[in-house]
Design a protein around this motif. Structure first.
Motif: not given
Length: 70
Positions: A33-51
């Motif tokens: 669960g912790e790895e999943l939350k961390n990886n999800t937040s990294v993906v969301i942050a990367s998408c926002l930065l790219a946007t």
């Protein structure tokens, strides 16, 4: 008779395929669960930065194009 043989062969190969899939899924290292939350937040942050980056580039080049056209 060949139709019956083809049906049995297809059913057998489908079962073999599904058994293979099941055995491969057991080998997967699933995240906790912790790895999943961390990886999800990294993906969301990367998408926002790219946007934001693409929006800024689009705006910059749009202004430049408008200066050239006018």
């Amino acid at each position: 008779m060949t139709t019956q043989a083809n049906t049995n062969t297809k059913a057998g190969s489908l079962g073999k395929y599904l058994r293979g899939v099941k055995s491969e899924l057991k080998k997967v290292n699933w995240p906790n669960g912790e790895e999943l939350k961390n990886n999800t937040s990294v993906v969301i942050a990367s998408c926002l930065l790219a946007t934001i980056l693409l929006w800024a580039l689009d705006t910059f080049f749009g202004f430049g194009l408008n200066l050239i056209i006018k």
